[in-house]
Design a protein around this motif. Sequence first.
Motif, PDB file in Angstrom:
ATOM      1  N   PRO A   1      10.910  -5.828  10.289  1.00 17.47           N
ATOM      2  CA  PRO A   1      10.629  -4.892   9.194  1.00 17.47           C
ATOM      3  C   PRO A   1       9.492  -3.871   9.454  1.00 17.47           C
ATOM      4  O   PRO A   1       8.963  -3.331   8.602  1.00 17.47           O
ATOM      5  CB  PRO A   1       9.787  -6.084   8.267  1.00 17.47           C
ATOM      6  N   LEU A   2       9.308  -3.748  10.804  1.00 12.45           N
ATOM      7  CA  LEU A   2       8.190  -2.765  11.281  1.00 12.45           C
ATOM      8  C   LEU A   2       8.543  -1.253  10.639  1.00 12.45           C
ATOM      9  O   LEU A   2       7.327  -0.782  10.138  1.00 12.45           O
ATOM     10  CB  LEU A   2       8.339  -2.707  12.733  1.00 12.45           C
ATOM     11  N   PRO A   3       9.658  -0.675  11.027  1.00 14.05           N
ATOM     12  CA  PRO A   3       9.383   0.777  10.235  1.00 14.05           C
ATOM     13  C   PRO A   3       9.325   0.677   8.710  1.00 14.05           C
ATOM     14  O   PRO A   3       8.686   1.383   8.140  1.00 14.05           O
ATOM     15  CB  PRO A   3      10.785   1.190  10.694  1.00 14.05           C
ATOM     16  N   GLU A   4      10.186  -0.380   7.961  1.00  9.38           N
ATOM     17  CA  GLU A   4      10.226  -0.387   6.513  1.00  9.38           C
ATOM     18  C   GLU A   4       8.417  -0.666   6.228  1.00  9.38           C
ATOM     19  O   GLU A   4       8.140   0.099   5.215  1.00  9.38           O
ATOM     20  CB  GLU A   4      10.832  -1.793   6.068  1.00  9.38           C
ATOM     21  N   ARG A   5       7.714  -1.418   6.802  1.00 11.33           N
ATOM     22  CA  ARG A   5       6.424  -1.608   6.427  1.00 11.33           C
ATOM     23  C   ARG A   5       5.510  -0.366   6.738  1.00 11.33           C
ATOM     24  O   ARG A   5       4.599   0.078   5.715  1.00 11.33           O
ATOM     25  CB  ARG A   5       5.720  -2.801   7.121  1.00 11.33           C
ATOM     26  N   LEU A   6       5.832   0.311   7.879  1.00 14.03           N
ATOM     27  CA  LEU A   6       5.137   1.706   8.086  1.00 14.03           C
ATOM     28  C   LEU A   6       5.055   2.624   7.153  1.00 14.03           C
ATOM     29  O   LEU A   6       4.618   3.471   6.472  1.00 14.03           O
ATOM     30  CB  LEU A   6       5.333   2.006   9.613  1.00 14.03           C
ATOM     31  N   MET A   7       6.788   2.635   6.854  1.00 12.97           N
ATOM     32  CA  MET A   7       6.997   3.809   5.762  1.00 12.97           C
ATOM     33  C   MET A   7       6.681   3.547   4.350  1.00 12.97           C
ATOM     34  O   MET A   7       6.409   4.533   3.673  1.00 12.97           O
ATOM     35  CB  MET A   7       8.633   3.946   5.536  1.00 12.97           C
ATOM     36  N   SER A   8       6.497   2.215   4.120  1.00 11.97           N
ATOM     37  CA  SER A   8       5.792   1.900   2.685  1.00 11.97           C
ATOM     38  C   SER A   8       4.260   2.396   2.284  1.00 11.97           C
ATOM     39  O   SER A   8       3.930   2.083   1.377  1.00 11.97           O
ATOM     40  CB  SER A   8       5.924   0.532   2.559  1.00 11.97           C
ATOM     41  N   GLY A   9       3.574   2.663   3.423  1.00 13.35           N
ATOM     42  CA  GLY A   9       2.287   2.916   3.274  1.00 13.35           C
ATOM     43  C   GLY A   9       2.079   4.246   2.553  1.00 13.35           C
ATOM     44  O   GLY A   9       1.159   4.213   1.643  1.00 13.35           O
ATOM     45  N   ASP A  10       2.749   5.256   2.628  1.00 15.73           N
ATOM     46  CA  ASP A  10       2.723   6.624   1.884  1.00 15.73           C
ATOM     47  C   ASP A  10       3.934   7.078   2.119  1.00 15.73           C
ATOM     48  O   ASP A  10       4.033   8.144   2.786  1.00 15.73           O
ATOM     49  CB  ASP A  10       1.586   7.408   2.415  1.00 15.73           C
ATOM     50  N   PRO A  11       5.225   6.647   1.341  1.00 13.88           N
ATOM     51  CA  PRO A  11       6.458   7.048   1.386  1.00 13.88           C
ATOM     52  C   PRO A  11       6.430   8.751   0.940  1.00 13.88           C
ATOM     53  O   PRO A  11       7.356   9.488   1.748  1.00 13.88           O
ATOM     54  CB  PRO A  11       7.368   6.299   0.568  1.00 13.88           C
ATOM     55  N   ARG A  12       5.942   9.031  -0.117  1.00 12.43           N
ATOM     56  CA  ARG A  12       5.894  10.441  -0.545  1.00 12.43           C
ATOM     57  C   ARG A  12       5.369  11.374   0.512  1.00 12.43           C
ATOM     58  O   ARG A  12       5.921  12.387   0.793  1.00 12.43           O
ATOM     59  CB  ARG A  12       4.996  10.591  -1.788  1.00 12.43           C
ATOM     60  N   TYR A  13       4.277  10.967   1.088  1.00  9.94           N
ATOM     61  CA  TYR A  13       3.560  12.008   2.109  1.00  9.94           C
ATOM     62  C   TYR A  13       4.587  12.112   3.448  1.00  9.94           C
ATOM     63  O   TYR A  13       5.044  13.210   3.819  1.00  9.94           O
ATOM     64  CB  TYR A  13       2.370  11.391   2.655  1.00  9.94           C
ATOM     65  N   LEU A  14       5.456  10.941   3.744  1.00 11.36           N
ATOM     66  CA  LEU A  14       6.261  10.917   4.781  1.00 11.36           C
ATOM     67  C   LEU A  14       7.633  11.760   4.701  1.00 11.36           C
ATOM     68  O   LEU A  14       7.927  12.576   5.329  1.00 11.36           O
ATOM     69  CB  LEU A  14       6.541   9.502   5.247  1.00 11.36           C
ATOM     70  N   LEU A  15       7.959  11.650   3.391  1.00 11.42           N
ATOM     71  CA  LEU A  15       9.052  12.396   2.903  1.00 11.42           C
ATOM     72  C   LEU A  15       8.936  14.004   2.800  1.00 11.42           C
ATOM     73  O   LEU A  15       9.652  14.821   3.373  1.00 11.42           O
ATOM     74  CB  LEU A  15       9.829  12.108   1.534  1.00 11.42           C
ATOM     75  N   ASP A  16       7.624  14.378   2.121  1.00 19.43           N
ATOM     76  CA  ASP A  16       7.353  15.610   1.970  1.00 19.43           C
ATOM     77  C   ASP A  16       7.058  16.305   3.353  1.00 19.43           C
ATOM     78  O   ASP A  16       7.513  17.538   3.637  1.00 19.43           O
ATOM     79  CB  ASP A  16       6.199  16.106   1.026  1.00 19.43           C
ATOM     80  N   ARG A  17       6.307  15.614   4.350  1.00 24.85           N
ATOM     81  CA  ARG A  17       6.287  15.999   5.695  1.00 24.85           C
ATOM     82  C   ARG A  17       7.504  16.316   6.176  1.00 24.85           C
ATOM     83  O   ARG A  17       7.833  17.272   6.883  1.00 24.85           O
ATOM     84  CB  ARG A  17       5.399  15.268   6.429  1.00 24.85           C
ATOM     85  N   THR A  18       8.408  15.428   6.135  1.00 24.18           N
ATOM     86  CA  THR A  18       9.605  15.607   6.895  1.00 24.18           C
ATOM     87  C   THR A  18      10.535  16.848   6.346  1.00 24.18           C
ATOM     88  O   THR A  18      11.148  17.659   7.121  1.00 24.18           O
ATOM     89  CB  THR A  18      10.590  14.341   6.845  1.00 24.18           C
ATOM     90  N   LEU A  19      10.664  16.786   5.064  1.00 22.06           N
ATOM     91  CA  LEU A  19      11.455  18.049   4.402  1.00 22.06           C
ATOM     92  C   LEU A  19      10.700  19.338   4.630  1.00 22.06           C
ATOM     93  O   LEU A  19      11.457  20.398   4.783  1.00 22.06           O
ATOM     94  CB  LEU A  19      11.510  17.617   2.893  1.00 22.06           C
TER      95      LEU A  19
END
Length: 301
Positions: free
Chosen positions: A162-180
């Motif tokens: 579950p490594l990436p899933e746990r990392l992504m759960s920390g602040d998913p909105r920030y990750l998504l917005d930065r990616t987009l």
Amino acid sequence: MTDVEQLFPGFAELVIDTGDVRFAVLTLGQGPVILLLHGYPETRAAWHRVAPKLAETHTVVVPDLPGYGRSRVTADADGAGSKRRMAASLVAMMHILGHERFAVVGHDRGGRVAYRMALDFPDQIAALVSVTVVPTPEMWEGASKAFGMGAWHWFMMAQPEPLPERLMSGDPRYLLDRTLEKMAGGLERLHPQALADYRTSFDDPDVRHAMCEDYRAGAATDETDDLADRAAGRRIAAPVLVMWEAGRRYGGGREPLDIWHDWADDVEGEALEGGHLLPETAAGQVQERILAFLGRVGHGS
């Protein structure tokens, strides 16, 4: 009416169950059929600036990819990120809708599903349009420091659960917005309702898990399948249109058309300005090129 439905005026909202995937689908139009497949980290909303124009002369089908958006994998979740499995599920969905032969247009991860569909189901695929994608082996073979720094998610999301899933759960909105923001060249270039749909989807841990499964397959099963086809000399029978980001090179600096000529005989295309999210940032040009191409290859209105 949902935000997504508002982006697609006149489109019917359907739920199609193939037995292994329950697809959320939008469809409208008459005439030759076009299937539109979105990419990471988006949903079917990515096509809102392209689909209505295509639907003026074609039957247009716009699903969320399996596990993305509102489409859910309902059986045998292990290996659900395989493009071969996604392609088969989408062909089954199209069969249920009564569409036996159609053009497929895929952007980003959807482009990887689309070319697998063209390889595995040549009788069903009348034409293939690839947007910002070259085949997976050439991506890995050309991987470099620059690729890793720019497309780090290819490596992070392919790590074992579950490594990436746990990392992504920390602040998913920030990750998504930065990616987009990086992909689009600014969040302001995206429609607010489309962005809201991407955020709602990405907030769901099941969707993020499905995305990781997609990338895990890209580093394992998908590459293995592609390499086997390449070694066997299997080629895409359908005519191919390629659109890519201006200034971008793939597979160790090769031109996209050169790479695609290794996989298909009838290939055309060009680079477009607008960054990675061309269906949203260069929608008019994408529409024009799809329609002209389909007209040339005999799948037009």
